[in-house]
Design an enzyme around this catalytic site. Sequence first.
Site, PDB file in Angstrom:
ATOM      1  N   LYS B 123       0.801  -1.484   0.198  1.00  0.00           N
ATOM      2  CA  LYS B 123      -0.079  -0.203   0.029  1.00  0.00           C
ATOM      3  C   LYS B 123       0.874   1.205  -0.089  1.00  0.00           C
ATOM      4  O   LYS B 123       0.471   2.392  -0.774  1.00  0.00           O
ATOM      5  CB  LYS B 123      -0.929  -0.029   1.142  1.00  0.00           C
ATOM      6  CG  LYS B 123      -2.101  -0.968   1.086  1.00  0.00           C
ATOM      7  CD  LYS B 123      -3.060  -0.801   2.021  1.00  0.00           C
ATOM      8  CE  LYS B 123      -4.160  -1.575   1.733  1.00  0.00           C
ATOM      9  NZ  LYS B 123      -5.190  -1.765   2.526  1.00  0.00           N
ATOM     10  N   GLU B 206      -5.224   7.412   7.610  1.00  0.00           N
ATOM     11  CA  GLU B 206      -5.564   8.094   6.454  1.00  0.00           C
ATOM     12  C   GLU B 206      -6.799   8.956   6.834  1.00  0.00           C
ATOM     13  O   GLU B 206      -7.680   8.524   7.792  1.00  0.00           O
ATOM     14  CB  GLU B 206      -6.189   7.009   5.322  1.00  0.00           C
ATOM     15  CG  GLU B 206      -5.060   6.740   4.289  1.00  0.00           C
ATOM     16  CD  GLU B 206      -5.770   5.636   3.205  1.00  0.00           C
ATOM     17  OE1 GLU B 206      -4.922   5.374   2.606  1.00  0.00           O
ATOM     18  OE2 GLU B 206      -6.825   5.325   3.254  1.00  0.00           O
ATOM     19  N   HIS B 241     -17.027  -3.945   1.925  1.00  0.00           N
ATOM     20  CA  HIS B 241     -16.110  -3.519   0.922  1.00  0.00           C
ATOM     21  C   HIS B 241     -16.137  -4.643  -0.033  1.00  0.00           C
ATOM     22  O   HIS B 241     -15.470  -5.044  -0.850  1.00  0.00           O
ATOM     23  CB  HIS B 241     -14.427  -3.571   1.323  1.00  0.00           C
ATOM     24  CG  HIS B 241     -14.329  -2.230   2.189  1.00  0.00           C
ATOM     25  ND1 HIS B 241     -13.801  -1.166   2.100  1.00  0.00           N
ATOM     26  CD2 HIS B 241     -14.704  -2.197   3.803  1.00  0.00           C
ATOM     27  CE1 HIS B 241     -13.952  -0.424   2.866  1.00  0.00           C
ATOM     28  NE2 HIS B 241     -14.355  -0.910   3.879  1.00  0.00           N
ATOM     29  N   ARG B 298      -5.105  -6.725 -12.072  1.00  0.00           N
ATOM     30  CA  ARG B 298      -5.658  -7.806 -12.557  1.00  0.00           C
ATOM     31  C   ARG B 298      -6.949  -7.380 -13.250  1.00  0.00           C
ATOM     32  O   ARG B 298      -7.645  -6.464 -13.279  1.00  0.00           O
ATOM     33  CB  ARG B 298      -5.943  -8.642 -11.579  1.00  0.00           C
ATOM     34  CG  ARG B 298      -6.708  -8.185 -10.490  1.00  0.00           C
ATOM     35  CD  ARG B 298      -7.088  -9.081  -9.224  1.00  0.00           C
ATOM     36  NE  ARG B 298      -7.550  -8.505  -8.096  1.00  0.00           N
ATOM     37  CZ  ARG B 298      -8.963  -7.923  -7.899  1.00  0.00           C
ATOM     38  NH1 ARG B 298      -9.830  -7.947  -9.139  1.00  0.00           N
ATOM     39  NH2 ARG B 298      -9.081  -7.324  -6.921  1.00  0.00           N
TER      40      ARG B 298
END
Lengths: 691, 484
Positions: B123, B206, B241, B298
């Site tokens: 990340k 974040e 998610h 991908r």
Amino acid sequence: MTIHPKKSPRENVAALRSDRRVYFTNTGPRDTGQSDFKNRHTLYDLIRLAPLYNRSGYFSIENHGGARFHQNLLQNMTDPFEEARLWKDRMPDVMTQTLVRSTNLWGYRMYPRNVIRLSVKAFLPYVDVWRCFDFLNYVPNMIPIAEEVTRGGKLFQPAISFGVSDDCTDAYYLNVTGEILGMTGGTEAIILCIKDMAGVGSPARIARLTDALLQKYPDLVIQYHRHATDGLAVPALAAAAKAGVKILDVTDDPFTRYYGHAPVRAVQALLTEMGIETSLDIPMVDQAAGEIAGFIGHYQEFESQFRGFSYQVTEHRMPGGAFPSSFEQADKGGFLPLMPYILRGMSTGNRFIKYFDVTPGSQITWTTWAGIIQYHYKEGGLKQVEDLLDLCGRFIANGRSPEDLKQEEKDILFGLYARATDDLKNLLLGKYGPLPFGWPADWVYQSVFGEAWREKIAKDRFEASPLARKPDEEIGRLREELQKKIERHPTEDELVLYLQHPGAAVDFIRFRTRFGDTSALPTGVWFDGLKEAGSEVTFETHGKPNTIKLISIGQEMDGVKHVVLSVNSTMHVFPVEMPSRKAARKAGPRFADPDVPGQVASPLMGNVWRIGDKDRLLKIGDIVKEGEEIVNIEAMKVETAVLSPIHGVIKEIAVKLNEAVVGKQLLMVLEELPPEDLKRNRRSKSGRKAR
Amino acid sequence: MPDFQPKTIQKLFIANRGEIACRTIRTCWEIGIRTVVGYSDCDALSYHVKLSDEAVHLGPSPAMLSYMDIGKVVDAARKTGCDAVFPGYGFLSENPEFARACRDAGLIFIGPTSEVIARMGDKIATKKALADAGVPIIPGLPKATSAEQLIAFGNDAGWPIMIKAVAGGGGRGMHRLDSADQAGAALERAVSASRKLFGSDEVYAEKYIRGARHIEFQFIADAYGGVIHLGDRECSIQRRHQKLVEEAPSSLLDDRLRNEMGRVVVKAAKEIGYVTAGTLEFLVAPDLRYYAIEVNPRIQVEHTVTEMIVGLDIIRMMIRMAVGTPLRFRQEEIRIGGHAIQCRVNAEDPRNDFAPSYGTVTYLRQVSGPFVRADSGILQGSEIPPFYDSLISKICSVGKDRPTAIERMRRALSEFNIWGVKTTIPLLKKIMVHPDFVSGRFDTDFIDEHLDELLDYVEDEDEILKISRFIAEITALGKNPYCR
């Protein structure tokens, strides 16, 4: 003027009054089916009669109410609403009719007023004629129904419960009728029904009563409802018609047996011979008979264990609707040989406590006397039963004073009602309403309530209307209760079913969820399934044809048979659990009772991955803390921890390691221990993590 | 410039299963490539095995022992004479070791290089690469080790903030912190969760974007530095998610913003050195500020909606790029036409906390008809095994505009009929009629916020199935016990 469901009650009653012809109500679909076929007629068969009945000239078709309502939920798996709608839809020109038992409506207990009103309103669109009786002839019990039916523009048909005894005089019935007409505001818009539910009114007696009623209320339209049990139904109906009764209850010839109703063609023929015109269209009536003859064979196994008229009914007064079911119960209970004694007991009992033997009174009489006779039989065999009945007989013959009895006889008599059911107790305390001919003698209360009987009467016996005292039901709460049970929002129909019969309604809804609307199936398949490989059934759903064909039934393996069906040309294998395995597992996987905190349920379908947490495997007797991981279920790569809901000791582990479990299946039974300080060892509450 | 010359592929190993394997086989057939798939024990009779030209048994059902065993997969590809490997999504698709192992075995890996995959899997490295390419990223604190640091960051970037595991992903191990108090406790919780879930203590923080939409861009890159984007996809309808509904284009972006973001995406892909197809995911705030979150190196489950509105086969393009064919289109030539929506049909019971529902599909009526596409990995009779992802079918509808696509999706969902397992279909039906979804007023919290409403459905099996079950039972028993 003609009769039509679209007309107002006033118009229809006026039409009847001015018509010289005699009309008929066909009770085949409801009361006859109840009295002689234990209510097992399928909607599939019955509804085929609707278009024929629609053109047969009947005043009404009794297609609804009584015990069929309950039986539909319990064993026919037919929705009473769907049934009522279908009849209305297929038979638009003839009145549909129901039977309600005053405060008991279509059930077996007194409902509060708001439930009665809600339920009546729910069926008003589909039912045109509302016959309403009260087993105590206590008119205030009918008020909410009378009001709702009248307000809904439907025809209210109050019924007087008819019996034959010294008390059941013309004067008594004129008095009851007066009360009824007081409630309905006169004779203009109602039909009065003489409800001879046991079938005991002799031709002369009915003629006399009809005459007495018409003398006093010349404008009254009277209907005679009569069961056939005593064998005198046809002449009694004819005598009633001759005396001025406007509508007679009959049934189709092939529906007739012994406890239901008189054959329509015989009654019609006799009336014609007597010079009385009828409203019937005979060819249509015969067509319906032909249709019934074609399907009635399906129901043989549900006919009464005891077949034949029974003039004895004039003494024991068991109503037609209860006759076969009582014999069925006696048969299943293994006391069929005691039936003659029970009937004799009933003949005596109705002189001690006086009311009418019709729901719920008939059930009270039946359970009371089936209980008394069985008790004495077990105590001292037939000898003791006969002695008891002889004693009762002597006691009645000798003027009914217990003081005249010997001490040992007194003991027996005073012990007669010692095991009284709550229903009998409630009856004696006025919870159904005041008894029609006064409260029974003191010794009855002493027998039922024991030493404190005087206090009981003083404190708990009421004369006033029981309905007025009954608080309204919290409908919202019951709706939530039902929602919880069926795990979705109930429809308004389902709520009404639940208000009537909570247990049966829930079972019915669950059956429907699993098996759908089986009323689409032909009767033979409904009763017995498909018989051999290659046999098939075709039926419609929403107008679309379906064909299900039996391909094979496998051999039973591990308690399961695999049934292969071709369903609309697609093969399907259905594993069916056989009774042997069902019994072994006691009805499927055991499910945890959400109301019992110690019963731990599986939150999902999966495999038992671990019993305990990664540090400690658990066994019976281990103590677990609240929030501790006690089982781990694995499904699709995800482990789900099942946490202990309480601090307790493991009493039972209901699953094995690696066993496949389904959602809500019982995993563990815990017994709660007193709380302790758990903070030292509190674990994460987050249940799931990826593996 | 690339270190390889254009090659051709005769035979492709598809290192996946289910719908994405089937969907890839279809493209291969179109362009004359033979296919080989691997399968595990429980997948022996699966649709992807039936559809493929050849198949190789990989091992036991658990994915670690079959689909995710690099040695077995590479070996299977080599032994069957394949010259390339397509990883699909999930399993080994984001595993740089796998890409390297393929390359080392002389197999063309259809995807970015092992190095790019490795970088996109980290990340912090991804963020740095994106920031270096000029992509706006969410203000963050790359390494959170003390409460003071968190407080200072929160005060600077604005509350609330999220604390996340460096090694995490897929929404797991995230903790929201609304204000300065309890920063210490939150940090402790996040570290402990990270250690438990991912075996690492490292966490970062974040800024939390309120009311954000999840919008992503599909890009295609050839081996010569040519990159174009194929527009955006809206993926805000997600639960924990996991995306449930995707559409393209997003109703939030206007052309100006779409073009601007597209330029940013293309530039970033170029600078990263990306080849084949990838996705750059953004959070777009209500004020239309956008922040990149990650790159998916991908094929995506939801690539279909892009295909439906640009008229290009993304997997076909991936194969082309992987063998060194240069891009044939310039950005200006990409025309977005109409609107597409995709619904994911998962074998799950939404009413039971989305628990997986596995078993045999005893009846299956797939959807079809005008403007509807179904990508499915199952057939009537298929077993849904408990070992893998629960996605069984994707339904895609397309229309001249969003309302038409929604109408078609409602129709398609009604036609889909499956017996034997519980699915997300009833939930998807509820979403398709929800006023906020229909009007385009939603963000990534849509499902959570409306869950009670969305789960308030009556799940009903086909009437004829239920009646058949009844007939089977009565037939086996010989008589009806309910009426006796």
